[in-house]
Write a protein that holds these residues in place. Structure first.
Motif, PDB file in Angstrom:
ATOM      1  N   LYS A  52      61.838 112.582  63.060  1.00  0.00           N
ATOM      2  CA  LYS A  52      62.726 113.469  63.823  1.00  0.00           C
ATOM      3  C   LYS A  52      62.732 113.167  65.318  1.00  0.00           C
ATOM      4  N   ILE A 150      71.623 121.087  62.731  1.00  0.00           N
ATOM      5  CA  ILE A 150      70.799 122.027  61.986  1.00  0.00           C
ATOM      6  C   ILE A 150      70.230 121.312  60.757  1.00  0.00           C
ATOM      7  N   MET A 151      68.906 121.352  60.635  1.00  0.00           N
ATOM      8  CA  MET A 151      68.233 120.712  59.505  1.00  0.00           C
ATOM      9  C   MET A 151      67.159 121.652  58.976  1.00  0.00           C
ATOM     10  N   ASP A 152      66.788 121.460  57.735  1.00  0.00           N
ATOM     11  CA  ASP A 152      65.729 122.243  57.127  1.00  0.00           C
ATOM     12  C   ASP A 152      64.394 121.596  57.475  1.00  0.00           C
ATOM     13  N   VAL A 153      63.792 122.054  58.589  1.00  0.00           N
ATOM     14  CA  VAL A 153      62.530 121.482  59.057  1.00  0.00           C
ATOM     15  C   VAL A 153      61.557 122.597  59.420  1.00  0.00           C
ATOM     16  N   ALA A 154      60.269 122.266  59.437  1.00  0.00           N
ATOM     17  CA  ALA A 154      59.250 123.243  59.804  1.00  0.00           C
ATOM     18  C   ALA A 154      59.116 123.370  61.315  1.00  0.00           C
ATOM     19  N   CYS A 156      61.110 122.273  65.066  1.00  0.00           N
ATOM     20  CA  CYS A 156      62.304 121.672  65.670  1.00  0.00           C
ATOM     21  C   CYS A 156      61.913 120.708  66.782  1.00  0.00           C
TER      22      CYS A 156
END
Length: 168
Positions: A52, A150-154, A156
């Protein structure tokens, strides 16, 4: 081979073999090798999003420098991989070998003149037409840009880029 000059000469000869005499077939690189490398490159490009921090920096460059060479990814784009043929890749390789500036830095115990002569001999077999790398001009600092993905992450990541009117 304890004398450093034969080792250096052998290393230079090996480098010349690898760099200047690749295996080819019918005017192109070996097709099966090109296909393997295309697959590897596709996987590398598709995996960029898994890092990321690096992904954020690359996207920042793309957005900040849109329309400029700096916006382009050094690894290319997935969509372009399938267009690559072994013949076109080999033609591009030949063009780079013929036209790209070459700088060689040597650090070692062998005589520098002997090393230099070996490299000059290696490149003398190539008809060179070195081109100057075009200079880019600094684009004026423009309007502020913002982008959200926007992403599905724990956790940012925030990436900020700043453009200055300084050129080097």
């Amino acid at each position: 081979a304890l004398d450093s000059e034969p080792v250096a000469r052998e290393a230079i000869e090996l480098l010349g073999e690898v760099l200047l005499r690749p295996k080819t077939l019918d005017g192109g690189f070996l097709p099966h090798v090109v296909e393997i490398e295309k697959k590897n490159q596709r996987e590398r490009l598709e995996a960029r999003i898994n890092d990321k921090l690096r992904y954020g920096i690359e996207r920042c460059h793309e957005i900040m420098c849109e329309g400029e060479p700096f916006a382009l990814s050094a690894g290319g784009e997935v969509a372009d991989i399938d267009k690559i043929t072994s013949e076109e890749l080999y033609a591009r390789y030949l063009d780079v070998i013929k036209t790209a500036p070459v700088e060689i830095y040597y650090i070692g115990g062998a005589d520098q003149n002997a090393v230099s002569d070996s490299f000059l001999k290696m490149f003398s077999k190539i008809e060179r037409d070195e081109r100057e790398i075009p200079k880019t001009t600094a684009r004026p600092v423009g309007a502020q840009k913002a982008a959200d993905e926007i992403m599905d992450v724990a956790q940012c990541k925030l990436t900020m880029g700043f453009r200055t009117p300084i050129t080097a």
